[in-house]
Scaffold this active site. Structure first.
Site, PDB file in Angstrom:
ATOM      1  N   GLY B 465       0.557  -1.190  -0.097  1.00 49.38           N
ATOM      2  CA  GLY B 465      -0.200  -0.113   0.192  1.00 49.38           C
ATOM      3  C   GLY B 465       0.646   1.083   0.242  1.00 49.38           C
ATOM      4  O   GLY B 465       0.217   2.020  -0.230  1.00 49.38           O
ATOM      5  N   PRO B 592       6.146  12.172  -5.535  1.00 46.52           N
ATOM      6  CA  PRO B 592       5.080  12.904  -4.513  1.00 46.52           C
ATOM      7  C   PRO B 592       3.979  12.821  -3.907  1.00 46.52           C
ATOM      8  O   PRO B 592       3.539  12.417  -2.828  1.00 46.52           O
ATOM      9  CB  PRO B 592       6.085  14.763  -4.852  1.00 46.52           C
ATOM     10  CG  PRO B 592       6.416  14.456  -6.337  1.00 46.52           C
ATOM     11  CD  PRO B 592       6.586  12.645  -6.959  1.00 46.52           C
ATOM     12  N   THR B 594       2.491   9.515  -4.336  1.00 44.63           N
ATOM     13  CA  THR B 594       2.050   8.393  -3.067  1.00 44.63           C
ATOM     14  C   THR B 594       3.311   8.365  -1.843  1.00 44.63           C
ATOM     15  O   THR B 594       2.864   7.850  -0.129  1.00 44.63           O
ATOM     16  CB  THR B 594       3.148   7.439  -3.740  1.00 44.63           C
ATOM     17  OG1 THR B 594       3.967   7.359  -4.373  1.00 44.63           O
ATOM     18  CG2 THR B 594       1.605   6.753  -4.472  1.00 44.63           C
ATOM     19  N   LYS B 661      15.920   8.067   0.946  1.00 46.72           N
ATOM     20  CA  LYS B 661      15.651   7.444   2.877  1.00 46.72           C
ATOM     21  C   LYS B 661      14.370   6.504   2.852  1.00 46.72           C
ATOM     22  O   LYS B 661      14.296   5.544   3.921  1.00 46.72           O
ATOM     23  CB  LYS B 661      15.652   8.599   3.631  1.00 46.72           C
ATOM     24  CG  LYS B 661      17.206   8.974   3.174  1.00 46.72           C
ATOM     25  CD  LYS B 661      16.761  10.367   4.330  1.00 46.72           C
ATOM     26  CE  LYS B 661      19.063  11.259   4.222  1.00 46.72           C
ATOM     27  NZ  LYS B 661      18.791  12.266   5.238  1.00 46.72           N
ATOM     28  N   GLU B 665       8.239   4.983   8.411  1.00 45.52           N
ATOM     29  CA  GLU B 665       7.812   5.237   9.233  1.00 45.52           C
ATOM     30  C   GLU B 665       7.583   7.041   9.818  1.00 45.52           C
ATOM     31  O   GLU B 665       7.232   6.872  10.404  1.00 45.52           O
ATOM     32  CB  GLU B 665       8.899   4.210  10.089  1.00 45.52           C
ATOM     33  CG  GLU B 665      10.355   3.105   8.803  1.00 45.52           C
ATOM     34  CD  GLU B 665       9.276   1.950   9.065  1.00 45.52           C
ATOM     35  OE1 GLU B 665       9.571   1.410   8.529  1.00 45.52           O
ATOM     36  OE2 GLU B 665       8.583   1.509  10.627  1.00 45.52           O
TER      37      GLU B 665
END
Lengths: 179, 700, 329
Positions: B465, B592, B594, B661, B665
């Protein structure tokens, strides 16, 4: 206890055998192979299983199939008639109003139904928080969703999105509501 | 290292699988059409610890439509030492809700009912599920080192002396509760044995992990196991490791060879069977000089693991990276309890650890009478505070400044008076975000080209996703220096070359780097062996993920700054978050559209963590008692009025050939602290135990 | 889910007759709570009698100016009905503050009133619960009880009644019409649900086989300016920690009449009669409201996790009624 019922699913008449325990959701997913509505919680707590049941949005996981013999059901797959996407579906794509996509068919069915509800003047908890008359009464005319994201948020709160695309879902719906 | 130029990258493309997903036509694991499926339903222990004295399956077996009943008496012996996976191997029960049996039947209704008819007699033993008392009584141990790059114990300088000498000191305990991932798609499997071949459709973040773990557990050659995962309905870490539900499904499929066994965990079972984020008790001590410059940082964290296996929520992991300090101390300890084993959940470590550290930094700002943005800027290190390595790039200060500008942050002294609007107290807060750039080994990629200029990239990677299918195609097009339309990416099948997991924000960094090497190799061979022309029968290369020569040289981390506005009702304590704004430094942003979705999704999950989520353990019974989505609240649409994510331009040539990067998270990191800090600003109440519920603010 | 038979009833008497013959049978309306509980093995009917074709799905005006709501009316239709929105906005608001549109579209008025507690232990059959299994003990008293009752509890049960609609109906003095094996009767809404006492397995006073056919709202002028305020852990789609249904009639600065009911605090919708009595005949000031609310809550007995409900309920009463008074000025 098996029993035979018929359902009209996305425009097609279907006859099928169900257990009295079979929910509409499981009838669709496991007996008719229509996996557009999703099973997220199976208890009416997430909204992923939302379908139009006789024209209204409903949690198909809490509806017993046997109690809806003859019902008309529309899933997100059925909103896209003849291969063309529904404007709500196009807007969800354009606004990236989902990530994993698992809650998405339920979100879209819910949003499409919500436009009808608002057009029919159905109030929400938010409508009552900002009454349009000075006497605190709430008008019975259509509710304008395009200019009230708070209305959309309240009315869409029965559809949880764990990827948390809410900030994209609301403008996706607003855009359709405007047109 | 040089990074590849962007042509397709940087474009906000709609996700490629969108048209399938909005119609519900993209198949998730349970949904693959299979002939004559059988259905599995699990039997779970109703004691926390003890022994099974007897199992009576007669009633269950007698139900018409039941195909088989699994218990420890007839289950195959497993070839794995993993305590969580070793289900049905003995009469021992290790936690409440552990699988002790299962029923396979012709329909899901029959299977579920029959599972309820299996009678299990137990001899219970006393259980220990109490983290607080384990800590008080010292029943703790230092966990095994969690990842080689990140130590669990750090001593730099002399923290005690520095704290004693500090002009300003802050010392507090912070607590975070048990969290469950709760992807909306439960963990699901279809398993089918045909002769010696096992076919699996699995909701997973790591196809190769499924294959190797199942192969080991069932003593198979990995080549006998084929795993498909074209679409995954959310995961957030719970679907990286193999859990016992997959083992149970494979066992069940062995009982009915040739039949495809469908198994979906119920939402209740999702709270026990799929890992979770351990509760944490953290102590943070900060010492600073009169100008707010840190002289000492001490961060301790206590968490739970299970007696079956060890997983430590590395809550202190980010702390050494954040701020310049001459004295630094980190401790981490776990208590082994009679509970399921915790596991990785979105930003494992950072999300809860940064709640504690960034709350403490806000407390320090108040204690120093400094603006909290300014406090963080004053403590920016020039190199990694622990080992002195330079950062490959460090965007924290830029994010703080840019975020303050976009948010309309009003610099403030500690004594700023909050404002009040229509009975609501209004406040603002800030916190920093960070997440390391991880590199997961084990990826390969195959790239094929045909003379018509069409390229196919094959990897057993997966899109959960995050937008991988789209963004990685953009990476591949630029790596190959061709148009997007010429590239087809195929994922989600172990028939393709192995790929590392989608986790740790490292999926696209690892896979993207591998594709870059493959593109170079393909071009080199076309030039060297075929005179620069694609040969008539096409060409195929398979390459390994490249080593990164800069890995030891640089500290590589993403950073961000998060701002929040909160309103707290003066009479009821109700909390609303009308605005969240984050600015991130995540290297190059491939897509940009997603990427923004990943960031706002993380920030919103942080809001959910701040205000709503907590799994309530009942210590008498030994299980989480609010195990559904009506009572384990995750944020609903109405809770999320406005979330904005931005990023700064950041070119980092040391990371990987793509210059990225990862963004999965970092959005959750710092979000809860920014909200807690804003609540303090609004009300003067410092909530150090999540979630921030109205009862904690009602005495205002 | 256990196997069960399914039958449709076409009129109330037929439904009652079917059910009365089967001690384990249950009426099926929208099913949004019953099917949920059957999946959890909390409800174990061997026969479901679908009563959607047996009870009225119509809302009609009564000759006395009141309104009759058929028990089969969906929650959504109830909230959208102009008669309700204009004359009893508290009822529409309460409905709209409960559940989600998907659930309200299916859930019936009768079923809404009879939905069962969301106490965590009631819903988990592996734990002790006197309501689910009389005599097994109450896990909530020494367990997680933040959501549970502070008023009218017993040593056997501290569950709360979860319906928002019931709270609003209690405030406007609604009457529930039923048909049962012993004939038909009208039950004041405030007497439909009961306190747990030593028999928490009984949520309400209905006999086995007794079917709700309608809810009657009496004419009540001041209900036209009524309000429902629900306080919960999410901004939407969550059960009440505390809710207040209120209506007030102020003339010449004096409270002529007032209605206050509380949700989320007891095993039944809690009509705050003591507070109402204290308020009548004096000015509707914040101070008097506070004292009235405190008097109502004086006998509240908090559990380990829910003492906050006392000040929360007090503040919610004061704010809700004050807002009504200020809106009227």
């Amino acid at each position: 206890m098996d029993t035979e019922i018929s359902l009209r699913v996305d425009g097609a008449e279907r006859r099928l055998t169900v257990d009295t325990r079979t929910t509409l959701l499981d009838a669709l997913r496991e007996r008719l192979g229509n996996t557009s509505p999703k099973k997220g919680c199976d208890h009416g707590q997430c909204g992923a299983c939302t379908v139009l049941l006789d024209g209204r949005r409903a949690n198909s996981c809490l509806a017993l199939a046997v109690a809806h013999d003859g019902a008309e059901i529309v899933t997100a797959a059925g909103l896209a008639a003849d291969g063309d996407l529904h404007p709500m579906q196009r807007s969800f794509i354009a606004h990236d109003a989902f990530q994993c996509g698992y809650c998405t068919p339920g979100q879209i069915v819910s949003a499409v139904a919500m436009l009808d509800e608002a057009a029919n003047g159905w109030p929400s908890a938010v409508t009552f928080e900002a009454p349009d008359g000075s006497d605190g009464a709430v008008g019975t005319g259509p509710v304008d969703l395009a200019t009230s994201p708070d209305e959309i948020r309240e009315r869409m709160s029965g559809n949880l999105c764990r990827c948390a695309a809410y900030a994209n879902i609301v403008p996706a719906i607003q855009e359709v509501a405007q047109s | 290292m040089s990074i590849i130029p962007a042509r397709a990258m940087g474009r906000p493309l709609d996700r490629f699988d969108g048209a399938d997903k909005v119609r519900g036509l993209a198949p998730y694991a349970y949904e693959h059409p299979v002939a004559r499926p059988a259905y599995l339903s699990a039997v779970r222990s109703t004691i926390a610890t003890g022994q099974i004295m007897g199992i009576d399956c007669s009633q269950a077996s007698a139900q018409p439509g039941v195909l088989g009943v699994l218990t420890h008496l007839n289950a195959p012996r497993l070839g794995t030492d993993d305590g969580e996976l070793r289900i049905l191997q003995s009469e021992e029960v290790a936690f409440r809700g552990q699988f002790v049996g299962a029923v396979i039947a012709e329909t899901s209704e029959i299977a579920r009912h029959a599972a309820g008819l299996v009678r299990v007699d137990y001899r219970p033993r006393p259980h220990d599920v109490d983290l607080e008392s384990s800590r008080e009584q010292g029943r703790l141990r230092v966990p095994q080192q969690i990842m080689p790059m990140f130590p669990v114990t750090v001593d730099k300088g002399d923290v005690e002396s520095a704290l004693a000498a500090a002009s300003v000191r802050v010392e507090h305990n912070y607590r975070t509760p048990w969290y469950n991932h709760n992807p909306i798609e439960p963990h699901t499997t279809i398993a089918c044995w045909n002769d010696d071949q096992l076919t699996l459709y699995v909701s997973t973040q790591y196809l190769m992990g499924v294959r190797s773990t199942v192969a080991a557990a069932f003593r198979l050659d990995p080549q006998q196991v084929r795993v498909y995962a074209p679409h995954v309905g959310g995961a957030f870490g719970s679907k990286v490791p193999v859990h016992s539900d997959l083992i149970l499904a494979v066992m069940a499929a062995q009982l009915v060879p040739g039949r495809s066994v469908r198994f979906a965990l119920t939402r209740h079972q999702m709270f026990t069977q799929t890992g979770y984020r351990s509760p944490t008790i953290q102590r943070v001590r900060l010492g600073a000089d009169a100008e707010g410059r840190l002289t000492a940082v001490d961060h301790e964290s206590f968490e739970q693991t299970s007696r079956l296996g060890e997983f430590a929520e590395h809550a202190t992991r980010a702390t050494p990276t954040m701020y310049a300090t001459p004295h630094l101390r980190i401790r981490q300890q776990v208590a082994a309890l009679d509970l399921p084993t915790p596991s990785i959940m979105r930003a494992p470590g950072e999300s809860v650890g940064m709640f504690a550290l960034e709350s403490a930094m806000d407390e320090l700002a108040v204690a120093c009478g400094l603006d909290p943005v300014e406090l963080r800027l004053r403590n920016e290190p020039v190199a990694h505070p622990l080992d002195g390595r330079p950062f490959s790039s460090r965007g924290l200060a830029a994010c703080l400044r840019e975020g303050a500008r976009r948010f309309g942050w009003q610099p403030r002294q500690a004594t700023t008076t909050p404002s009040r609007q229509d009975g609501w107290l209004v406040g603002t807060g800030v916190a920093a975000s960070t997440y390391p750039v991880l590199r997961l080994p084990g990826s390969k990629a195959t790239i094929r080209v045909t003379p018509d200029g069409r390229y196919t990239v094959l990897m057993a990677a997966v899109d959960i996703g995050t937008g991988t299918r789209t963004a990685l195609t953009q990476v591949a097009a630029d790596a190959l220096r061709v148009d997007l339309a010429q590239v087809e990416l195929r994922l989600g099948d172990t028939a393709y070359p192995p790929a590392a997991q989608e986790g740790g924000s490292a999926g696209i960094t690892s896979w993207g780097a591998t594709i870059c090497v493959g593109a170079d190799e393909l071009r080199r061979r076309i030039a060297a062996e075929h005179g620069g022309t694609i040969p008539a029968d096409g060409l195929e290369v398979t390459v390994d993920m490249p080593e990164n020569p800069h890995l030891e040289q640089y500290a590589m981390h993403a950073f961000g700054a998060q701002f929040a506005e909160v309103r707290v009702h003066g009479e009821t304590g109700e909390i609303r978050v009308p605005r969240q704004l984050g600015v991130f430094a995540v290297g190059r942003v491939v897509n940009p559209k997603t990427a923004r979705s990943q960031l706002i999704g993380g920030m919103t999950m942080g809001l959910s963590m701040a205000l709503h989520e907590a799994s309530l353990l009942d210590p008498r019974y030994g299980h989480v008692i609010n195990h559904d989505l009506a009572t384990y609240h995750v944020s609903s649409n109405a809770d999320v009025p406005a979330v904005q994510a931005h990023w700064i331009a950041e070119q980092d040539d040391q990371l990987n050939p793509v210059g990225i990067k990862g963004a999965g998270e970092i959005g959750i990191v710092g979000a809860a602290a920014a909200i807690a800090n804003a609540v303090h600003h609004a009300t003067g109440v410092r909530v150090r135990e999540l979630p921030i519920t109205l009862d904690k603010l009602l005495t205002v | 889910m256990r196997p069960f038979r399914y039958e449709r009833a076409t009129d109330p008497d037929g439904a009652v007759a079917l059910l009365s013959r089967s001690p384990q049978a249950a009426f099926l309306g929208g099913g949004t709570n019953l099917v949920d509980l059957m999946k959890l093995d909390v409800a174990r009917p061997d026969l479901l009698i679908d009563i959607r074709g047996a009870v009225s799905g119509v809302i009609e005006e009564l000759p006395d100016g009141g309104v009759r709501i058929g028990a089969g009316v969906s929650n959504s239709d109830l909230a959208a009905e102009p008669l309700i929105r204009e004359r009893y906005p508290v009822v529409a608001q309460a409905v709209l503050n409960g559940a989600s549109t998907q659930l309200r579209n299916v859930a019936t008025v009768g079923g809404n009133l009879l939905q069962r507690t969301r106490c965590l232990y009631f819903q988990d059959i592996t734990t002790a619960c006197n309501k689910r299994q009389p005599g097994s003990g109450c896990s909530a008293i020494d367990g997680h009880n933040r959501d549970l009752a502070i008023l009218g509890t017993s040593p056997d049960c501290i569950a709360t009644q979860p319906s928002d609609l019931a709270v609003a109906l209690a405030a406007v003095d609604a009457t529930v019409q039923t048909v049962g094996p012993d004939g038909s009767r009208g039950i004041p809404l405030t007497e439909l649900h009961r306190l747990p006492g030593s028999e928490p397995q009984h949520d309400n006073v209905l006999a086995h086989g007794e079917l709700i056919t309608a809810v009657d709202l009496p004419p009540l002028a001041m209900a036209a300016r009524s309000r429902y305020r629900k306080i919960r852990d999410r901004a939407s789609y969550a059960f009440a920690l505390v809710s207040v249904a209120a209506a007030i009639d102020v003339a010449d600065g004096q409270v002529r009449d007032v209605r206050i009911a509380l949700g989320g605090v007891a095993h039944k919708p809690w009509r705050a009669r003591r507070a109402e009595d204290l308020l009548r005949g004096g000015p509707a000031t914040e101070d008097r409201l506070r004292r009235a609310a405190e008097a109502e809550l004086a006998e509240a007995q908090p559990q380990s996790d829910n003492a906050f409900k006392i000040p929360l309920a007090r503040n919610a009463i004061v704010r809700t009624v004050l807002d009504l008074v200020e809106a009227e000025r």
